[in-house]
Write a protein that holds these residues in place. Structure first.
Motif, PDB file in Angstrom:
ATOM      1  N   LEU A  36      -7.325  13.334   4.556  1.00  0.00           N
ATOM      2  CA  LEU A  36      -6.473  14.332   5.194  1.00  0.00           C
ATOM      3  C   LEU A  36      -5.817  13.763   6.445  1.00  0.00           C
ATOM      4  CD1 LEU A  36      -9.048  17.285   5.104  1.00  0.00           C
ATOM      5  CD2 LEU A  36      -7.380  16.664   3.338  1.00  0.00           C
ATOM      6  N   GLY A  37      -4.746  14.418   6.876  1.00  0.00           N
ATOM      7  CA  GLY A  37      -4.094  14.021   8.109  1.00  0.00           C
ATOM      8  C   GLY A  37      -2.618  14.355   8.087  1.00  0.00           C
ATOM      9  N   ALA A  38      -1.983  14.262   9.240  1.00  0.00           N
ATOM     10  CA  ALA A  38      -0.566  14.576   9.375  1.00  0.00           C
ATOM     11  C   ALA A  38       0.286  13.455   8.797  1.00  0.00           C
ATOM     12  CB  ALA A  38      -0.230  14.793  10.847  1.00  0.00           C
ATOM     13  N   ASN A  39       1.579  13.713   8.698  1.00  0.00           N
ATOM     14  CA  ASN A  39       2.518  12.665   8.305  1.00  0.00           C
ATOM     15  C   ASN A  39       2.404  11.489   9.267  1.00  0.00           C
ATOM     16  OD1 ASN A  39       3.721  13.824   6.036  1.00  0.00           O
ATOM     17  ND2 ASN A  39       5.228  14.945   7.254  1.00  0.00           N
ATOM     18  N   GLY A  40       2.412  10.279   8.708  1.00  0.00           N
ATOM     19  CA  GLY A  40       2.332   9.093   9.543  1.00  0.00           C
ATOM     20  C   GLY A  40       0.934   8.693   9.943  1.00  0.00           C
ATOM     21  N   ALA A  41      -0.074   9.390   9.409  1.00  0.00           N
ATOM     22  CA  ALA A  41      -1.457   9.069   9.783  1.00  0.00           C
ATOM     23  C   ALA A  41      -1.969   7.806   9.106  1.00  0.00           C
ATOM     24  CB  ALA A  41      -2.371  10.243   9.439  1.00  0.00           C
ATOM     25  N   GLY A  42      -1.304   7.381   8.017  1.00  0.00           N
ATOM     26  CA  GLY A  42      -1.740   6.187   7.298  1.00  0.00           C
ATOM     27  C   GLY A  42      -2.374   6.482   5.954  1.00  0.00           C
ATOM     28  N   LYS A  43      -2.307   7.726   5.511  1.00  0.00           N
ATOM     29  CA  LYS A  43      -2.980   8.130   4.263  1.00  0.00           C
ATOM     30  C   LYS A  43      -2.375   7.438   3.042  1.00  0.00           C
ATOM     31  CE  LYS A  43      -2.017  12.497   4.485  1.00  0.00           C
ATOM     32  NZ  LYS A  43      -0.940  12.364   5.511  1.00  0.00           N
ATOM     33  N   THR A  44      -1.044   7.526   2.906  1.00  0.00           N
ATOM     34  CA  THR A  44      -0.388   6.933   1.738  1.00  0.00           C
ATOM     35  C   THR A  44      -0.523   5.419   1.765  1.00  0.00           C
ATOM     36  OG1 THR A  44       1.163   8.759   1.405  1.00  0.00           O
ATOM     37  CG2 THR A  44       1.841   6.599   0.602  1.00  0.00           C
ATOM     38  N   SER A  45      -0.411   4.808   2.937  1.00  0.00           N
ATOM     39  CA  SER A  45      -0.581   3.351   3.041  1.00  0.00           C
ATOM     40  C   SER A  45      -1.969   2.940   2.566  1.00  0.00           C
ATOM     41  CB  SER A  45      -0.353   2.891   4.482  1.00  0.00           C
ATOM     42  OG  SER A  45       0.987   3.097   4.873  1.00  0.00           O
ATOM     43  N   THR A  46      -2.978   3.734   2.908  1.00  0.00           N
ATOM     44  CA  THR A  46      -4.340   3.449   2.457  1.00  0.00           C
ATOM     45  C   THR A  46      -4.425   3.525   0.942  1.00  0.00           C
ATOM     46  OG1 THR A  46      -5.290   4.319   4.513  1.00  0.00           O
ATOM     47  CG2 THR A  46      -6.742   4.207   2.589  1.00  0.00           C
ATOM     48  N   LEU A  47      -3.842   4.568   0.374  1.00  0.00           N
ATOM     49  CA  LEU A  47      -3.895   4.738  -1.079  1.00  0.00           C
ATOM     50  C   LEU A  47      -3.154   3.614  -1.794  1.00  0.00           C
ATOM     51  CD1 LEU A  47      -5.362   7.176  -2.359  1.00  0.00           C
ATOM     52  CD2 LEU A  47      -3.119   8.049  -3.021  1.00  0.00           C
ATOM     53  N   MET A  48      -1.988   3.239  -1.292  1.00  0.00           N
ATOM     54  CA  MET A  48      -1.214   2.173  -1.930  1.00  0.00           C
ATOM     55  C   MET A  48      -1.907   0.817  -1.790  1.00  0.00           C
ATOM     56  SD  MET A  48       1.303   3.619  -3.431  1.00  0.00           S
ATOM     57  CE  MET A  48       0.118   4.946  -3.722  1.00  0.00           C
ATOM     58  N   CYS A  49      -2.684   0.668  -0.732  1.00  0.00           N
ATOM     59  CA  CYS A  49      -3.463  -0.566  -0.570  1.00  0.00           C
ATOM     60  C   CYS A  49      -4.575  -0.629  -1.608  1.00  0.00           C
ATOM     61  CB  CYS A  49      -4.015  -0.632   0.848  1.00  0.00           C
ATOM     62  SG  CYS A  49      -4.820  -2.193   1.261  1.00  0.00           S
ATOM     63  N   ILE A  50      -5.252   0.494  -1.833  1.00  0.00           N
ATOM     64  CA  ILE A  50      -6.280   0.541  -2.881  1.00  0.00           C
ATOM     65  C   ILE A  50      -5.672   0.219  -4.237  1.00  0.00           C
ATOM     66  CG2 ILE A  50      -7.910   2.032  -4.107  1.00  0.00           C
ATOM     67  CD1 ILE A  50      -8.154   3.671  -1.489  1.00  0.00           C
ATOM     68  N   ALA A  51      -4.470   0.739  -4.487  1.00  0.00           N
ATOM     69  CA  ALA A  51      -3.812   0.549  -5.785  1.00  0.00           C
ATOM     70  C   ALA A  51      -3.275  -0.863  -5.988  1.00  0.00           C
ATOM     71  CB  ALA A  51      -2.666   1.546  -5.930  1.00  0.00           C
ATOM     72  N   GLY A  52      -3.241  -1.664  -4.925  1.00  0.00           N
ATOM     73  CA  GLY A  52      -2.723  -3.015  -5.024  1.00  0.00           C
ATOM     74  C   GLY A  52      -1.244  -3.125  -4.740  1.00  0.00           C
ATOM     75  N   ALA A  53      -0.579  -1.998  -4.450  1.00  0.00           N
ATOM     76  CA  ALA A  53       0.860  -2.010  -4.187  1.00  0.00           C
ATOM     77  C   ALA A  53       1.182  -2.509  -2.785  1.00  0.00           C
ATOM     78  CB  ALA A  53       1.441  -0.613  -4.395  1.00  0.00           C
ATOM     79  N   LEU A  54       0.220  -2.387  -1.860  1.00  0.00           N
ATOM     80  CA  LEU A  54       0.319  -2.972  -0.528  1.00  0.00           C
ATOM     81  C   LEU A  54      -0.893  -3.884  -0.333  1.00  0.00           C
ATOM     82  CD1 LEU A  54       1.275   0.110   1.707  1.00  0.00           C
ATOM     83  CD2 LEU A  54       2.776  -1.778   1.035  1.00  0.00           C
ATOM     84  N   LYS A  55      -0.690  -4.991   0.312  1.00  0.00           N
ATOM     85  CA  LYS A  55      -1.787  -5.929   0.534  1.00  0.00           C
ATOM     86  C   LYS A  55      -2.448  -5.676   1.881  1.00  0.00           C
ATOM     87  CE  LYS A  55      -1.244  -7.773  -3.389  1.00  0.00           C
ATOM     88  NZ  LYS A  55      -2.188  -7.313  -4.437  1.00  0.00           N
ATOM     89  N   ALA A  56      -3.761  -5.710   1.888  1.00  0.00           N
ATOM     90  CA  ALA A  56      -4.502  -5.535   3.134  1.00  0.00           C
ATOM     91  C   ALA A  56      -4.280  -6.739   4.033  1.00  0.00           C
ATOM     92  CB  ALA A  56      -5.983  -5.361   2.841  1.00  0.00           C
ATOM     93  N   ALA A  57      -3.962  -6.471   5.300  1.00  0.00           N
ATOM     94  CA  ALA A  57      -3.817  -7.547   6.272  1.00  0.00           C
ATOM     95  C   ALA A  57      -5.182  -8.031   6.752  1.00  0.00           C
ATOM     96  CB  ALA A  57      -2.983  -7.066   7.462  1.00  0.00           C
ATOM     97  N   ALA A  58      -6.202  -7.186   6.605  1.00  0.00           N
ATOM     98  CA  ALA A  58      -7.574  -7.539   6.977  1.00  0.00           C
ATOM     99  C   ALA A  58      -8.511  -6.592   6.251  1.00  0.00           C
ATOM    100  CB  ALA A  58      -7.771  -7.433   8.481  1.00  0.00           C
TER     101      ALA A  58
END
Length: 235
Positions: A33-55
């Protein structure tokens, strides 16, 4: 089943996700949960492999999948439904569903069985089987992308803002269907701004703010003890 440890996501110099850790056990529905811009979608896309984790690291069943591609994650049993409801608009409902089952193309009987289950869960899709997906309503497109993801027979379903832009009556229907999927034993990670709806179906929840985990606990604990308004509005 799924575990993130100290994961960071960057867009150039911008740290969208700042060293978060979370987990989802088998059969759990975990809300993010969280507001827009909290990082929720980025987290999900990182799990999916669509974004690469920087660390940090992402583990699936104890195996490091931090660098896995989106295709590899699908084959690992992770299906993603994005917030943009990406149907193939010129293809029919039937053709969209066929694409969802592509990795199972040698299992025709199993795919046919699962397709019938999806039609039982989403009767409107059966009614519109030969209709171009681009002519469906927003709610029907949401049903289609969820059904399409399920036809890959995932072990984990990543759902990004399934209620976004939908009428309240359709939102109720979508969350009823999410509850059915949860009761089937599917592990679900749900990103959602509608905290009340998400907490009503979730087992556990994490609240994100400015790229960090601001609160975590059982759905009941988060609902009872966390000032969601302050976290969403910056209080």
């Amino acid at each position: 089943m799924l575990e993130l440890t100290d994961v960071e996501v960057r867009y150039g110099a911008i740290r969208a996700v700042r060293g978060i850790s979370l987990k989802a056990e088998k059969g759990e529905l975990v809300a993010l949960l969280g507001a827009n811009g909290a990082g929720k979608t980025s987290t999900l896309m990182c799990i999916a492999g669509a974004l690469k984790a920087a660390a940090g690291t992402i583990r699936l069943d104890g195996r490091d999948v931090t660098s896995a591609t989106p295709e590899a994650m699908v084959r690992n049993g992770v299906a993603t439904v994005t917030e943009t409801r990406d149907v193939f608009p010129d293809l029919t409902v039937a053709e969209n569903l066929t694409l969802g089952s592509y990795i199972r193309r040698s299992d025709r009987a199993g795919v046919a069985e699962d397709r019938e289950k999806m039609f039982a869960l989403f009767p409107r899709l059966a009614e519109r089987y030969g209709q171009p997906a681009g002519t469906l309503s927003g709610g029907e497109q949401q049903m289609l992308v969820i059904a399409r993801a399920i036809l890959s027979r995932p072990r984990i379903l990543l759902l990004d803002e399934p209620s976004l832009g939908l009428a309240p009556v359709i939102v109720d229907q979508i969350f009823e269907m999410i509850g059915v999927l949860k009761r089937s034993g599917l592990t679900i990670v749900l990103v959602e701004q509608n905290a009340a709806k998400a907490l009503a179906v979730a087992d556990r929840a994490y609240v994100m703010r400015l790229g960090r985990i601001a609160a975590s606990g059982s759905a009941a604990e988060i609902g009872a003890t966390t000032d969601l308004g302050a976290l969403y509005l910056g209080g």
